[in-house]
Design an enzyme around this catalytic site. Structure first.
Site, short mmCIF file in Angstrom:
data_model
loop_
_atom_site.label_atom_id
_atom_site.label_comp_id
_atom_site.label_asym_id
_atom_site.label_seq_id
_atom_site.Cartn_x
_atom_site.Cartn_y
_atom_site.Cartn_z
N LYS A 39 0.83 -1.20 0.00
CA LYS A 39 0.00 0.00 0.00
C LYS A 39 0.87 1.26 0.00
O LYS A 39 2.07 1.19 0.30
CB LYS A 39 -0.92 -0.02 1.24
CG LYS A 39 -0.17 -0.01 2.56
CD LYS A 39 -1.09 -0.40 3.71
CE LYS A 39 -0.36 -0.34 5.04
NZ LYS A 39 -1.17 -0.91 6.14
N ARG A 137 -10.77 0.06 14.09
CA ARG A 137 -10.58 0.63 12.76
C ARG A 137 -11.47 -0.24 11.87
O ARG A 137 -12.64 -0.43 12.21
CB ARG A 137 -9.10 0.61 12.39
CG ARG A 137 -8.72 1.68 11.38
CD ARG A 137 -7.22 1.71 11.11
NE ARG A 137 -6.71 0.46 10.55
CZ ARG A 137 -5.45 0.30 10.16
NH1 ARG A 137 -4.58 1.29 10.26
NH2 ARG A 137 -5.03 -0.85 9.66
N TYR A 258 13.06 30.90 8.91
CA TYR A 258 11.78 31.51 9.25
C TYR A 258 11.56 31.53 10.75
O TYR A 258 11.90 30.57 11.45
CB TYR A 258 10.63 30.72 8.62
CG TYR A 258 10.46 30.92 7.13
CD1 TYR A 258 10.23 32.19 6.59
CD2 TYR A 258 10.53 29.83 6.27
CE1 TYR A 258 10.06 32.36 5.23
CE2 TYR A 258 10.36 29.99 4.90
CZ TYR A 258 10.12 31.27 4.38
OH TYR A 258 9.94 31.43 3.04
N MET A 311 10.14 24.95 2.75
CA MET A 311 9.50 24.10 1.75
C MET A 311 10.52 23.44 0.83
O MET A 311 10.44 22.25 0.52
CB MET A 311 8.54 24.96 0.91
CG MET A 311 7.76 24.17 -0.13
SD MET A 311 6.85 25.25 -1.24
CE MET A 311 5.65 25.96 -0.13
C1 LIG Z 1 -0.44 -1.75 6.90
C2 LIG Z 1 -1.00 -3.04 7.32
C3 LIG Z 1 -0.18 -4.16 7.46
C4 LIG Z 1 1.33 -4.08 7.39
O1 LIG Z 1 1.80 -3.49 8.58
P1 LIG Z 1 3.34 -3.26 8.88
O2 LIG Z 1 3.37 -2.75 10.28
O3 LIG Z 1 3.80 -2.24 7.90
O4 LIG Z 1 4.04 -4.56 8.71
C5 LIG Z 1 -0.79 -5.39 7.73
N1 LIG Z 1 -2.14 -5.47 7.87
C6 LIG Z 1 -2.95 -4.41 7.77
C7 LIG Z 1 -4.42 -4.58 7.97
C8 LIG Z 1 -2.41 -3.15 7.51
O5 LIG Z 1 -3.22 -2.08 7.43
#
Ligand SMILES: *Cc1c(COP(=O)(O)O)cnc(C)c1O
Length: 377
Positions: A39, A137, A258, A311
């Site tokens: 992802k 979640r 800044y 930036m």
């Molecule tokens: C992102 C995610 C993972 C991977 O987690 P890591 O800590 O990066 O190994 C596995 N399962 C779910 C549901 C996730 O959202």
């Protein structure tokens, strides 16, 4: 617009290290299948190249967050098994079916939409189910387990996998891990014979109890620290060099950047780098007189950030390099490398390696070294 003149920052991604990391985790989880979480553009490394390298290393099960990411994996790896962590997007079932993406179903509404499509087309399209064991979640509530089971039994449907996600796996001794493990075990009694999956990278490293039939590592593949307070065993995947634009002398008492939050306590030599928060060098890496910030390696030495990160630039104190060792404009400064890695930068910026990696979408030329076909390391 991709800037590929090579004059800007150089982000280098070691696909050989990525492949070695996957194989190393696959050894640790022997007995379970080892998936690969890709992802967020494969944690900033590039979903197409990373997916290909992971596939060459042996990965067959990929986890994307969104259907768009799933489609990117499908294009890169035609025979991949692809799960979409965020589930079925309303109205998108046809796209999932066309692309052979498996939604990870997390609510009754998603389940009904998917089952309706299966009935309409008279085919049991594959999916996975996500139960929430304490993260609040995504996922079905635990008390929906029997409802879900009854619903699919009535249709003769079975998911490819049932999963949950750990909230505190980065702290292996946290009691919530055992609690979630036990709750997940009780959910699985409703789905006998269905493969189960609970562990992210940290869960994988915590122990066999967490492996079940499939593990889902992300961060550890990309060289990040999964478990806190422990030496990170993974090979770094990402290095980043950015050019120095200007070197200048400044006097005691003058301020940098800044807000004028950082006054120099001595006559100093400063290097201004072509790199700022717009490139993922987080503003929380800023330094002031009351708080140290990040560091950047120049000529082999870690040099502290002075003042606020802008930036497009950041200023670094290079006084300690000495008057006979002044870098030249155009010379590279190492932002991520062997001396200071992703987690060092994260610690300095008050964040986690995940955020450092996924923020690396700046004005770099990306260059890939190695591939997934290296001999096992
Ligand atoms: C992102 C995610 C993972 C991977 O987690 P890591 O800590 O990066 O190994 C596995 N399962 C779910 C549901 C996730 O959202």
């Amino acid at each position: 617009m991709a800037l590929t003149s090579g004059l800007g920052g150089q982000l280098s991604i070691d696909l050989g290290a990525l492949a070695r990391n996957w194989r190393a985790l696959d050894k640790v989880s022997a007995g379970a299948l080892t998936g690969a979480v890709v992802k967020a553009d494969a944690y900033g490394t590039g979903i197409t190249m990373a997916s290909k390298a992971l596939h060459a290393a042996g990965a067959r099960f990929f986890f994307a967050a969104t259907p768009d990411e799933g489609m990117a994996v499908r294009a890169a790896v035609p025979d991949a098994h692809i799960f979409v962590l965020n589930g079925l997007y309303p109205g998108a079932a046809n796209l999932y079916i066309r692309q052979n993406l498996m939604p990870i179903i997390s609510s009754m509404a998603m389940l009904e939409e998917w089952l309706a499509k299966c009935v309409e087309r008279n085919e049991a399209y594959p999916s996975a189910f996500h139960f929430d064991t304490g993260m609040n979640r995504l996922g079905f509530r635990l008390n929906e387990a029997t409802l879900v089971r009854d619903r699919i039994q009535a249709l003769g449907y079975a998911p490819q996998m049932v999963m949950s996600h750990l909230a505190c796996a980065d702290q292996p001794s946290h009691e919530k891990n055992r609690t979630q493990l036990a709750l997940f075990g009780s959910v699985m009694t409703q789905f006998p014979g269905i493969p189960a999956s609970l562990a992210n990278s940290a869960g994988l490293m915590t122990g066999r109890d967490y492996h079940f039939q499939m593990v889902r590592p992300g961060i550890a593949l990309y060289g990040g620290r999964a478990v806190s307070g422990r030496k990170n065993p993974m090979a770094p995947v990402v290095t980043l060099h950015v050019p120095i634009v200007q070197v200048k002398e400044a006097r005691t008492g003058e301020t940098v950047g800044y807000g004028a939050t950082h006054a120099l306590s001595r006559d100093s030599r400063l290097a201004i780098l072509s790199h700022g928060y717009a490139d993922g060098f987080l503003r929380s890496l800023s330094a002031s007189n009351t708080r140290p910030g990040g560091k950047v390696v120049i000529r082999g030495k870690a040099c502290p950030v002075v003042g606020r990160v802008s930036m497009d630039q950041v200023t670094v104190d290079i006084t300690e390099l000495g008057p006979d060792n002044i870098p030249n404009p155009g010379e590279g400064a190492e932002v991520l490398g062997n001396l200071l890695g992703v987690d060092d930068l994260a610690d300095a910026g008050g964040t986690i390696g995940y955020e450092i990696l996924t923020s690396l979408k700046g004005r770099y030329s990306r260059n890939y070294v190695g591939d997934g076909n290296l001999p096992p390391g």
